[in-house]
Design a protein around this motif. Structure first.
Motif, PDB file in Angstrom:
ATOM      1  N   ALA A   4     -21.480  80.452  70.999  1.00 55.51           N
ATOM      2  CA  ALA A   4     -21.970  81.656  70.406  1.00 55.51           C
ATOM      3  C   ALA A   4     -22.045  81.527  68.881  1.00 55.51           C
ATOM      4  O   ALA A   4     -21.165  80.826  68.243  1.00 55.51           O
ATOM      5  CB  ALA A   4     -21.445  82.875  70.873  1.00 55.51           C
ATOM      6  N   PRO A   5     -23.252  81.889  68.293  1.00 56.47           N
ATOM      7  CA  PRO A   5     -23.280  81.939  66.921  1.00 56.47           C
ATOM      8  C   PRO A   5     -22.013  82.787  66.313  1.00 56.47           C
ATOM      9  O   PRO A   5     -21.404  83.655  66.947  1.00 56.47           O
ATOM     10  CB  PRO A   5     -24.583  82.634  66.514  1.00 56.47           C
ATOM     11  CG  PRO A   5     -24.819  83.414  67.620  1.00 56.47           C
ATOM     12  CD  PRO A   5     -24.452  82.714  68.764  1.00 56.47           C
ATOM     13  N   VAL A   6     -21.718  82.643  64.944  1.00 58.54           N
ATOM     14  CA  VAL A   6     -20.430  83.112  64.330  1.00 58.54           C
ATOM     15  C   VAL A   6     -21.032  83.791  62.984  1.00 58.54           C
ATOM     16  O   VAL A   6     -21.606  83.324  62.301  1.00 58.54           O
ATOM     17  CB  VAL A   6     -19.515  81.920  64.154  1.00 58.54           C
ATOM     18  CG1 VAL A   6     -18.444  82.532  63.301  1.00 58.54           C
ATOM     19  CG2 VAL A   6     -18.910  81.491  65.406  1.00 58.54           C
ATOM     20  N   CYS A   7     -20.572  85.028  62.904  1.00 57.13           N
ATOM     21  CA  CYS A   7     -20.701  85.698  61.668  1.00 57.13           C
ATOM     22  C   CYS A   7     -19.472  86.150  60.735  1.00 57.13           C
ATOM     23  O   CYS A   7     -18.535  86.693  61.664  1.00 57.13           O
ATOM     24  CB  CYS A   7     -21.420  86.990  62.098  1.00 57.13           C
ATOM     25  SG  CYS A   7     -21.791  88.098  60.454  1.00 57.13           S
ATOM     26  N   LEU A   8     -19.313  85.987  59.828  1.00 60.43           N
ATOM     27  CA  LEU A   8     -17.975  86.404  59.108  1.00 60.43           C
ATOM     28  C   LEU A   8     -18.632  87.573  58.232  1.00 60.43           C
ATOM     29  O   LEU A   8     -19.619  87.593  57.426  1.00 60.43           O
ATOM     30  CB  LEU A   8     -17.757  85.200  58.067  1.00 60.43           C
ATOM     31  CG  LEU A   8     -16.394  85.530  57.116  1.00 60.43           C
ATOM     32  CD1 LEU A   8     -15.526  83.972  56.662  1.00 60.43           C
ATOM     33  CD2 LEU A   8     -16.233  86.434  56.072  1.00 60.43           C
ATOM     34  N   VAL A   9     -17.832  88.635  58.355  1.00 59.39           N
ATOM     35  CA  VAL A   9     -18.009  89.946  57.689  1.00 59.39           C
ATOM     36  C   VAL A   9     -16.948  90.360  56.456  1.00 59.39           C
ATOM     37  O   VAL A   9     -15.773  90.566  57.025  1.00 59.39           O
ATOM     38  CB  VAL A   9     -18.254  90.995  58.553  1.00 59.39           C
ATOM     39  CG1 VAL A   9     -18.850  92.300  57.894  1.00 59.39           C
ATOM     40  CG2 VAL A   9     -19.303  90.709  59.710  1.00 59.39           C
ATOM     41  N   CYS A  20     -20.850  96.509  60.993  1.00 55.28           N
ATOM     42  CA  CYS A  20     -21.714  95.002  61.186  1.00 55.28           C
ATOM     43  C   CYS A  20     -20.854  94.150  62.057  1.00 55.28           C
ATOM     44  O   CYS A  20     -21.348  93.751  62.813  1.00 55.28           O
ATOM     45  CB  CYS A  20     -21.810  94.365  59.639  1.00 55.28           C
ATOM     46  SG  CYS A  20     -23.032  95.167  58.589  1.00 55.28           S
ATOM     47  N   ALA A  21     -19.521  94.087  62.076  1.00 53.81           N
ATOM     48  CA  ALA A  21     -18.638  93.631  62.908  1.00 53.81           C
ATOM     49  C   ALA A  21     -19.037  93.765  64.551  1.00 53.81           C
ATOM     50  O   ALA A  21     -19.196  92.943  65.288  1.00 53.81           O
ATOM     51  CB  ALA A  21     -17.272  93.562  62.358  1.00 53.81           C
ATOM     52  N   ARG A  22     -18.808  94.958  64.582  1.00 50.20           N
ATOM     53  CA  ARG A  22     -19.280  95.588  66.107  1.00 50.20           C
ATOM     54  C   ARG A  22     -20.683  95.323  66.436  1.00 50.20           C
ATOM     55  O   ARG A  22     -20.724  94.906  67.474  1.00 50.20           O
ATOM     56  CB  ARG A  22     -19.217  97.120  65.976  1.00 50.20           C
ATOM     57  CG  ARG A  22     -17.549  97.525  65.510  1.00 50.20           C
ATOM     58  CD  ARG A  22     -17.509  99.086  66.000  1.00 50.20           C
ATOM     59  NE  ARG A  22     -16.001  99.629  65.932  1.00 50.20           N
ATOM     60  CZ  ARG A  22     -15.463 100.035  64.525  1.00 50.20           C
ATOM     61  NH1 ARG A  22     -16.353 100.359  63.767  1.00 50.20           N
ATOM     62  NH2 ARG A  22     -14.384 100.502  64.706  1.00 50.20           N
ATOM     63  N   VAL A 227     -27.385 100.431  58.921  1.00 45.01           N
ATOM     64  CA  VAL A 227     -27.360  99.548  58.194  1.00 45.01           C
ATOM     65  C   VAL A 227     -27.034  98.290  58.913  1.00 45.01           C
ATOM     66  O   VAL A 227     -27.478  97.104  58.523  1.00 45.01           O
ATOM     67  CB  VAL A 227     -26.309  99.782  56.916  1.00 45.01           C
ATOM     68  CG1 VAL A 227     -26.525  98.464  55.933  1.00 45.01           C
ATOM     69  CG2 VAL A 227     -26.547 101.055  56.297  1.00 45.01           C
ATOM     70  N   ALA A 228     -25.893  98.141  59.675  1.00 44.38           N
ATOM     71  CA  ALA A 228     -25.661  97.134  60.448  1.00 44.38           C
ATOM     72  C   ALA A 228     -26.765  96.628  61.443  1.00 44.38           C
ATOM     73  O   ALA A 228     -26.969  95.397  61.442  1.00 44.38           O
ATOM     74  CB  ALA A 228     -24.390  97.565  61.517  1.00 44.38           C
ATOM     75  N   ALA A 229     -27.434  97.602  62.064  1.00 40.62           N
ATOM     76  CA  ALA A 229     -28.839  97.207  62.789  1.00 40.62           C
ATOM     77  C   ALA A 229     -29.587  96.169  62.165  1.00 40.62           C
ATOM     78  O   ALA A 229     -30.399  95.218  62.455  1.00 40.62           O
ATOM     79  CB  ALA A 229     -29.150  98.338  63.555  1.00 40.62           C
ATOM     80  N   LEU A 230     -29.854  96.686  60.868  1.00 39.39           N
ATOM     81  CA  LEU A 230     -30.640  95.920  59.842  1.00 39.39           C
ATOM     82  C   LEU A 230     -30.165  94.725  59.071  1.00 39.39           C
ATOM     83  O   LEU A 230     -30.791  93.563  59.454  1.00 39.39           O
ATOM     84  CB  LEU A 230     -31.066  96.741  58.730  1.00 39.39           C
ATOM     85  CG  LEU A 230     -32.105  96.242  57.675  1.00 39.39           C
ATOM     86  CD1 LEU A 230     -33.359  95.638  58.171  1.00 39.39           C
ATOM     87  CD2 LEU A 230     -32.169  97.129  56.570  1.00 39.39           C
ATOM     88  N   ALA A 231     -28.732  94.674  59.199  1.00 34.19           N
ATOM     89  CA  ALA A 231     -28.024  93.263  58.864  1.00 34.19           C
ATOM     90  C   ALA A 231     -28.313  92.343  59.978  1.00 34.19           C
ATOM     91  O   ALA A 231     -28.629  91.138  59.724  1.00 34.19           O
ATOM     92  CB  ALA A 231     -26.680  93.442  58.497  1.00 34.19           C
ATOM     93  N   PHE A 232     -27.995  92.892  61.225  1.00 31.93           N
ATOM     94  CA  PHE A 232     -28.257  91.964  62.399  1.00 31.93           C
ATOM     95  C   PHE A 232     -29.495  91.346  62.382  1.00 31.93           C
ATOM     96  O   PHE A 232     -30.097  90.172  62.588  1.00 31.93           O
ATOM     97  CB  PHE A 232     -27.695  92.490  63.542  1.00 31.93           C
ATOM     98  CG  PHE A 232     -27.887  91.634  64.872  1.00 31.93           C
ATOM     99  CD1 PHE A 232     -26.980  90.436  65.248  1.00 31.93           C
ATOM    100  CD2 PHE A 232     -29.274  91.628  65.544  1.00 31.93           C
ATOM    101  CE1 PHE A 232     -27.181  89.791  65.985  1.00 31.93           C
ATOM    102  CE2 PHE A 232     -29.381  90.667  66.761  1.00 31.93           C
ATOM    103  CZ  PHE A 232     -28.292  89.710  67.068  1.00 31.93           C
TER     104      PHE A 232
END
Length: 257
Positions: A4-9, A20-22, A227-232
């Motif tokens: 899976a792709p990986v995101c560091l927050v 954002c993490a969630r 904000v998290a939805a837009l970041a994703f």
């Protein structure tokens, strides 16, 4: 989740960073959740547990974005755990409320402290993660800025100036890292449960929330999840977008004049 792709927050123990993490975990990404010091560890563990419950593999990592070595360690820990890094969301931020008209209340130390987190910290994190993001087929950076950096308003002049600098840094990084990595920023207005909730007492926070609600043309404030939805979306669904500073302020800027 293998492969899976990986995101560091950064700053993901609370507020926008936690949301954002969630969000990334809910969308099928693995996540590196970071926290500053033991005071934030319990909150970060709760966020990590939520991400794991959503099906994500999670790294829980201490991080001080003002410490270059700590930034490097966080990036390396994510690579060691996941063998890849596809997105970096820079949510770590700081401020203090200082009236703009009270010039004597704001000294050089507060400017340096604020810039150290909000600007230099972002640069250090991007530099630490740049190599891995380049190796991703769709590397992306999302910087959480503020409408204060556009309007010259906000909790203090130092904060507004730091977010203005972050917006400029976003443009410069977008040029420097293209075409392999996209870099964008989100400039929210007041976010309920965001940074002000952690630096103001309850009464002052309620007063600011009411004022910001009245000042926006939509007569509302945002939630961290928006904000998290837009970041994703920016990180995962907008391959043609780079060098943008997107205002998410409920129309607050329309009343700025």
């Amino acid at each position: 989740m293998a492969d899976a792709p990986v995101c560091l927050v950064t700053g993901s123990a609370t507020g926008i960073g936690a949301a954002c993490a969630r969000e990334f975990a809910r969308r099928g990404w693995n996540v590196a959740v970071t926290y500053l010091g033991e005071a934030q560890r319990a909150d970060a563990e709760a966020v990590a547990a939520d991400c794991a419950q959503a099906g994500a593999s999670v790294l829980l990592q201490p991080l001080d974005v003002t410490d270059d070595a700590s930034c490097t360690q966080a990036a390396q820990a994510a690579l060691q755990r996941f063998s890849r890094l596809d997105a970096l969301v820079n949510c770590a931020g700081t401020t203090r409320f200082v009236p703009h008209a009270d010039l004597d209340a704001l000294d050089a130390g507060e400017f340096h402290r604020t810039y150290g987190v909000n600007v230099v910290g972002v640069h250090q994190m991007v530099r630490a993660c740049a190599g891995a993001l380049r190796e991703s087929e769709a590397g992306a950076v999302v910087n959480i800025s503020s409408i204060g950096g556009v309007l010259g308003r906000g909790s203090s002049m130092a904060y507004a100036a730091s977010k203005g600098a972050l917006n400029t840094l976003t443009l410069a990084l977008a040029r420097a890292l293209a075409p392999a990595v996209r870099v964008n920023a989100i400039a929210p207005g007041f976010v309920e449960g965001g940074l002000p909730s952690r630096v103001l007492d309850a009464a002052n926070h309620a007063q600011v929330l009411d004022a910001q609600t009245l000042a926006s043309v939509l007569a509302r404030v945002s939630q961290p999840e928006e904000v998290a939805a837009l970041a994703f979306f920016i990180a995962a669904r907008a391959p043609g977008m780079t060098g943008e500073v997107i205002q998410l302020d409920n129309g607050l800027h329309l009343n700025a004049g």
